[in-house]
Design a protein around this motif. Structure first.
Motif, mmCIF file in Angstrom:
data_model
loop_
_atom_site.group_PDB
_atom_site.id
_atom_site.type_symbol
_atom_site.label_atom_id
_atom_site.label_comp_id
_atom_site.label_asym_id
_atom_site.label_seq_id
_atom_site.Cartn_x
_atom_site.Cartn_y
_atom_site.Cartn_z
ATOM 1 N N PRO A 230 0.844 -1.190 0.000
ATOM 2 C CA PRO A 230 0.000 0.000 0.000
ATOM 3 C C PRO A 230 0.883 1.245 0.000
ATOM 4 O O PRO A 230 1.992 1.227 0.535
ATOM 5 N N GLU B 198 -2.530 6.828 3.153
ATOM 6 C CA GLU B 198 -2.642 5.882 2.038
ATOM 7 C C GLU B 198 -3.162 4.522 2.507
ATOM 8 O O GLU B 198 -3.981 3.902 1.826
ATOM 9 N N GLU C 248 -6.692 3.162 0.972
ATOM 10 C CA GLU C 248 -6.631 1.993 0.097
ATOM 11 C C GLU C 248 -7.154 0.721 0.747
ATOM 12 O O GLU C 248 -7.644 -0.169 0.042
ATOM 13 N N ASN D 121 13.376 4.773 -8.504
ATOM 14 C CA ASN D 121 12.707 3.849 -9.428
ATOM 15 C C ASN D 121 12.267 4.576 -10.692
ATOM 16 O O ASN D 121 11.394 5.431 -10.645
ATOM 17 N N PHE E 3 10.334 3.931 1.727
ATOM 18 C CA PHE E 3 9.750 2.737 2.347
ATOM 19 C C PHE E 3 9.711 2.934 3.852
ATOM 20 O O PHE E 3 10.723 3.266 4.468
ATOM 21 N N PHE F 29 5.938 -6.431 -7.587
ATOM 22 C CA PHE F 29 6.214 -5.161 -8.284
ATOM 23 C C PHE F 29 7.726 -4.945 -8.234
ATOM 24 O O PHE F 29 8.342 -5.120 -7.177
HETATM 25 P P1 8DG Z 1 -2.427 8.477 -4.900
HETATM 26 O O1 8DG Z 1 -3.241 9.124 -5.970
HETATM 27 O O2 8DG Z 1 -3.234 7.687 -3.922
HETATM 28 O O3 8DG Z 1 -1.450 9.401 -4.255
HETATM 29 O O4 8DG Z 1 -1.499 7.479 -5.698
HETATM 30 P P2 8DG Z 1 -1.633 5.911 -5.913
HETATM 31 O O5 8DG Z 1 -2.564 5.619 -7.023
HETATM 32 O O6 8DG Z 1 -1.921 5.257 -4.611
HETATM 33 O O7 8DG Z 1 -0.143 5.597 -6.394
HETATM 34 P P3 8DG Z 1 0.638 4.235 -6.453
HETATM 35 O O8 8DG Z 1 0.804 3.867 -7.873
HETATM 36 O O9 8DG Z 1 0.067 3.226 -5.530
HETATM 37 O O10 8DG Z 1 2.064 4.662 -5.865
HETATM 38 C C1 8DG Z 1 2.819 5.667 -6.480
HETATM 39 C C2 8DG Z 1 4.099 5.119 -7.040
HETATM 40 O O11 8DG Z 1 4.939 4.610 -6.025
HETATM 41 C C3 8DG Z 1 3.993 3.944 -8.006
HETATM 42 O O12 8DG Z 1 3.476 4.335 -9.255
HETATM 43 C C4 8DG Z 1 5.426 3.516 -8.063
HETATM 44 C C5 8DG Z 1 5.903 3.771 -6.630
HETATM 45 N N1 8DG Z 1 6.026 2.504 -5.891
HETATM 46 C C6 8DG Z 1 7.208 1.828 -5.765
HETATM 47 N N2 8DG Z 1 7.010 0.692 -5.055
HETATM 48 C C7 8DG Z 1 5.682 0.646 -4.721
HETATM 49 C C8 8DG Z 1 4.902 -0.288 -3.995
HETATM 50 O O13 8DG Z 1 5.361 -1.319 -3.493
HETATM 51 N N3 8DG Z 1 3.581 0.008 -3.868
HETATM 52 C C9 8DG Z 1 3.032 1.152 -4.384
HETATM 53 N N4 8DG Z 1 1.731 1.377 -4.166
HETATM 54 N N5 8DG Z 1 3.751 2.057 -5.088
HETATM 55 C C10 8DG Z 1 5.060 1.797 -5.258
HETATM 56 O O14 8DG Z 1 8.267 2.234 -6.215
#
Ligand code: 8DG
Ligand code: MG
Ligand code: MG
Length: 143
Positions: free
Chosen positions: A39, A56, A60, A76, A91, A127
């Motif tokens: 999450p 978050e 979520e 990343n 993290f 991921f």
């Molecule tokens: P939001 O509108 O709620 O702020 O965003 P979201 O829709 O919850 O974004 P997300 O894709 O869940 O998280 C943002 C970025 O974080 C994602 O595109 C890439 C990076 N990310 C990592 N590792 C991980 C992970 O393990 N989980 C999540 N959720 N995101 C990750 O680099």
């Protein structure tokens, strides 16, 4: 955004720990579709890492978390994805405020569902930002 030069963004993602398990959800997204991820999401303007992690998790999964602690940060770059992006990913770890609380899939357009996974039997595929850490032997549990 707004058609300007793309910039890196900051994400905060959460190792939500429960006994020997972590919470993972199968992503429903153009970035990392159908891979298991933590999450988390975008850090908002003025927000602390701890507040972002709690927000978050709540948005979520419906879960209330506490004991949030910073663990590490990784860089990343997703240039090959349908929507190229670049995240500085923070993290953290956190714990359930109420260990009997059950995760809910509150954003079904972004996730196929949440589940607890024992750290010794993580699902595949992870991921890749998470996979990269697991491969280096990273362990989110307190020693
Ligand atoms: P939001 O509108 O709620 O702020 O965003 P979201 O829709 O919850 O974004 P997300 O894709 O869940 O998280 C943002 C970025 O974080 C994602 O595109 C890439 C990076 N990310 C990592 N590792 C991980 C992970 O393990 N989980 C999540 N959720 N995101 C990750 O680099
Ligand atoms: Mg989110
Ligand atoms: Mg998210």
């Amino acid at each position: 955004s707004g058609g300007r030069k793309p910039e890196p963004r900051v994400a905060v993602v959460v190792f939500l720990l429960n006994g020997k398990s972590v919470l993972l959800g199968k992503r429903r997204s153009s970035t990392g579709d159908s891979t298991f991820a933590l999450p988390g999401g975008h850090l908002e303007f003025g927000e602390s890492f701890e507040a972002c992690a709690a927000r978050e998790c709540k948005e979520e999964t419906g879960l209330d978390v506490n004991g949030t602690e910073y663990l590490t940060v990784t860089n990343n770059v997703f240039l090959e994805e349908p929507k190229p992006s670049h995240y500085v990913t923070v993290f953290v770890r956190a714990f359930l405020t109420d260990p009997t609380q059950v995760p809910q899939n509150l954003e079904p357009d972004k996730c196929y569902g949440w589940d607890w996974f024992n750290w010794d039997s993580l699902p595949q595929p992870l991921f890749w930002p998470l996979e990269k850490m697991v491969k280096t032997g990273f362990n989110p549990f307190p020693t």
